[in-house]
Structure formats: structure tokens, C-alpha cells
Design a protein around this motif. Structure first.
Motif, PDB file in Angstrom:
ATOM      1  N   PRO A   1      -1.436  -2.601  12.901  1.00 17.97           N
ATOM      2  CA  PRO A   1      -1.882  -1.477  12.062  1.00 17.97           C
ATOM      3  C   PRO A   1      -3.325  -1.082  12.389  1.00 17.97           C
ATOM      4  O   PRO A   1      -4.152  -1.939  12.705  1.00 17.97           O
ATOM      5  N   ASP A   2      -3.625   0.195  12.280  1.00 21.50           N
ATOM      6  CA  ASP A   2      -4.981   0.710  12.475  1.00 21.50           C
ATOM      7  C   ASP A   2      -5.659   0.742  11.105  1.00 21.50           C
ATOM      8  O   ASP A   2      -5.584   1.725  10.367  1.00 21.50           O
TER       9      ASP A   2
ATOM     10  N   LYS B   1      -8.074   3.715  10.235  1.00 18.06           N
ATOM     11  CA  LYS B   1      -7.367   4.969   9.964  1.00 18.06           C
ATOM     12  C   LYS B   1      -6.683   4.924   8.587  1.00 18.06           C
ATOM     13  O   LYS B   1      -6.731   5.894   7.827  1.00 18.06           O
ATOM     14  N   ILE B   2      -6.066   3.797   8.245  1.00 12.55           N
ATOM     15  CA  ILE B   2      -5.390   3.650   6.953  1.00 12.55           C
ATOM     16  C   ILE B   2      -6.408   3.749   5.812  1.00 12.55           C
ATOM     17  O   ILE B   2      -6.198   4.467   4.835  1.00 12.55           O
ATOM     18  N   ARG B   3      -7.538   3.043   5.924  1.00 10.21           N
ATOM     19  CA  ARG B   3      -8.569   3.061   4.880  1.00 10.21           C
ATOM     20  C   ARG B   3      -9.114   4.474   4.685  1.00 10.21           C
ATOM     21  O   ARG B   3      -9.307   4.942   3.562  1.00 10.21           O
ATOM     22  N   GLU B   4      -9.365   5.173   5.781  1.00 13.69           N
ATOM     23  CA  GLU B   4      -9.887   6.542   5.710  1.00 13.69           C
ATOM     24  C   GLU B   4      -8.892   7.464   5.004  1.00 13.69           C
ATOM     25  O   GLU B   4      -9.274   8.283   4.160  1.00 13.69           O
ATOM     26  N   ALA B   5      -7.603   7.337   5.320  1.00 14.32           N
ATOM     27  CA  ALA B   5      -6.573   8.167   4.679  1.00 14.32           C
ATOM     28  C   ALA B   5      -6.525   7.888   3.180  1.00 14.32           C
ATOM     29  O   ALA B   5      -6.457   8.820   2.365  1.00 14.32           O
ATOM     30  N   LEU B   6      -6.592   6.633   2.784  1.00 14.54           N
ATOM     31  CA  LEU B   6      -6.572   6.280   1.362  1.00 14.54           C
ATOM     32  C   LEU B   6      -7.815   6.821   0.645  1.00 14.54           C
ATOM     33  O   LEU B   6      -7.716   7.314  -0.481  1.00 14.54           O
TER      34      LEU B   6
ATOM     35  N   PHE C   1       2.582   1.707   1.948  1.00 19.03           N
ATOM     36  CA  PHE C   1       2.377   0.404   2.566  1.00 19.03           C
ATOM     37  C   PHE C   1       0.956  -0.139   2.393  1.00 19.03           C
ATOM     38  O   PHE C   1       0.656  -1.233   2.859  1.00 19.03           O
ATOM     39  N   ALA C   2       0.072   0.629   1.699  1.00 20.35           N
ATOM     40  CA  ALA C   2      -1.307   0.159   1.542  1.00 20.35           C
ATOM     41  C   ALA C   2      -1.956   0.780   0.317  1.00 20.35           C
ATOM     42  O   ALA C   2      -1.629   1.902  -0.069  1.00 20.35           O
ATOM     43  N   VAL C   3      -2.884   0.037  -0.303  1.00 21.16           N
ATOM     44  CA  VAL C   3      -3.684   0.532  -1.429  1.00 21.16           C
ATOM     45  C   VAL C   3      -5.114   0.034  -1.256  1.00 21.16           C
ATOM     46  O   VAL C   3      -5.347  -1.014  -0.660  1.00 21.16           O
ATOM     47  N   LEU C   4      -6.063   0.801  -1.782  1.00 19.99           N
ATOM     48  CA  LEU C   4      -7.454   0.356  -1.792  1.00 19.99           C
ATOM     49  C   LEU C   4      -7.657  -0.552  -2.996  1.00 19.99           C
ATOM     50  O   LEU C   4      -7.166  -0.263  -4.085  1.00 19.99           O
ATOM     51  N   LYS C   5      -8.377  -1.628  -2.810  1.00 18.64           N
ATOM     52  CA  LYS C   5      -8.650  -2.568  -3.893  1.00 18.64           C
ATOM     53  C   LYS C   5     -10.070  -2.356  -4.400  1.00 18.64           C
ATOM     54  O   LYS C   5     -10.898  -1.746  -3.724  1.00 18.64           O
ATOM     55  N   GLU C   6     -10.368  -2.898  -5.600  1.00 20.34           N
ATOM     56  CA  GLU C   6     -11.701  -2.800  -6.178  1.00 20.34           C
ATOM     57  C   GLU C   6     -12.663  -3.679  -5.354  1.00 20.34           C
ATOM     58  O   GLU C   6     -12.288  -4.734  -4.856  1.00 20.34           O
ATOM     59  N   ARG C   7     -13.895  -3.219  -5.271  1.00 19.92           N
ATOM     60  CA  ARG C   7     -14.916  -4.032  -4.604  1.00 19.92           C
ATOM     61  C   ARG C   7     -15.284  -5.207  -5.507  1.00 19.92           C
ATOM     62  O   ARG C   7     -15.249  -5.090  -6.724  1.00 19.92           O
ATOM     63  N   GLY C   8     -15.664  -6.302  -4.921  1.00 22.07           N
ATOM     64  CA  GLY C   8     -16.123  -7.466  -5.682  1.00 22.07           C
ATOM     65  C   GLY C   8     -17.547  -7.234  -6.185  1.00 22.07           C
ATOM     66  O   GLY C   8     -18.157  -6.197  -5.921  1.00 22.07           O
TER      67      GLY C   8
END
Length: 175
Positions: free
Chosen positions: A145-146, A149-154, A162-169
């Protein structure tokens, strides 16, 4: 909750755990009691906050000391790591020189009173080299997986099954 006078008499400062508990109980009292004396509440709150700040200062001092001690050990590790690398390089150089001399003289296996010497083939997987500028068929490739690219799209609002952004610690900052 112990009062300032009680703490002065015992000479004992509350632990951070106790101070946190006192603070939470005071907030609970504020929510539950209708006829709470505002001045008594303010005085108690100031006492708890003052004690909390003193305790936080003490924690910060200890944290700073631990960090300094840790950095001292890190510097020592760095110095010893450099020394270890020097010794390992010397070992490699001497071993390579002995190997080359044994190969040049044809004396590839012998014993002395202290050691046995021999040149032998390496074990493990046989070495392989990918030939440059030749296309490799898909059946010999892995698909990864890229993440960038996935993070930027989210981040741009795309909903990907197939992917979600999580909260920062979070972390504590002491300056």
C-alpha cells in the motif's frame, strides 16, 4: 480533604495522587452542593492548586535530572559505540589480510597449537542479483500500500473502506 493547617501540623505534603483526588472531590462538591460557601470553595481551590503546582515543579525537577542522567549515559554509549566500531573494523581488516594471504599462498587449511584455520564457502541463501533495466514479471513482485497517498486522500475527505485516520496521541511538555 486535609486543610493547609492540618498539613502544616503533620509536615507532610500530599502526593500528586492525593492532590488530584482532592481536586476532583472539590469539583464534585461544586456540582452537587447548592449552598456551598464561595469563599471557602475559593480558598480550598487555591490551596489545592498551589500544592499541585509545587508538586508539578518537583516532578519537573526530577524529570529534568533523569533526562540529564539519561543524556550522560547516551553520550557514553555513543563513545563506547565508536570504540566498538573501531575495534570491529580492525578485526575485519586483519581477518581480510589473513584471508588474502592464505588465498595467495594456497595455504587454505591448517592447524597451529592454538587455532585451526580454513577457508570455506558461506552458508545461508545463495547470493542473487537483480539484473538492471530488465522488467520483472508481476508474479515475482509484492504489492504494498502507498501510505502517503492513502493518508493524503483521507485528509482531503475521501472515505476509504480500507483505511481511517486515527486521533493523534498526547504527551507532556515541560519547558
Amino acid at each position: 480533604m486535609p486543610t493547609e493547617r492540618q498539613k502544616e501540623r503533620t509536615g507532610k505534603m500530599s502526593t500528586l495522587y492525593e492532590i488530584t483526588g482532592d481536586y476532583l472531590r472539590l469539583l464534585e462538591m461544586l456540582e452537587e452542593e447548592e449552598n456551598l460557601d464561595p469563599q471557602a470553595f475559593k480558598d480550598t481551590l487555591e490551596g489545592i492548586e498551589g500544592e499541585f503546582e509545587i508538586k508539578a515543579d518537583n516532578y519537573a525537577r526530577i524529570i529534568k535530572e533523569l533526562r540529564a542522567e539519561s543524556e550522560k549515559y547516551a553520550a557514553e554509549v555513543g563513545r563506547m559505540q565508536a570504540r566498538m566500531e573501531t575495534l570491529a573494523n580492525n578485526e575485519k581488516r586483519l581477518k581480510q589480510h589473513l584471508y588474502e594471504s592464505m588465498k595467495a599462498t594456497g595455504k587454505t587449511k591448517f592447524k597451529t597449537d592454538l587455532f585451526s584455520f580454513g577457508i570455506q564457502k558461506n552458508g545461508g541463501l545463495q547470493p542473487m542479483e537483480i539484473v538492471p533495466d530488465v522488467e520483472i514479471p508481476d508474479e515475482y513482485c509484492r504489492k504494498e500500500p502507498d501510505n502517503i497517498k492513502i493518508r493524503e486522500a483521507l485528509k482531503n475527505g475521501a472515505e476509504l473502506p480500507f483505511a481511517v485516520l486515527k486521533e493523534r496521541g498526547e504527551h507532556l511538555s515541560i519547558r
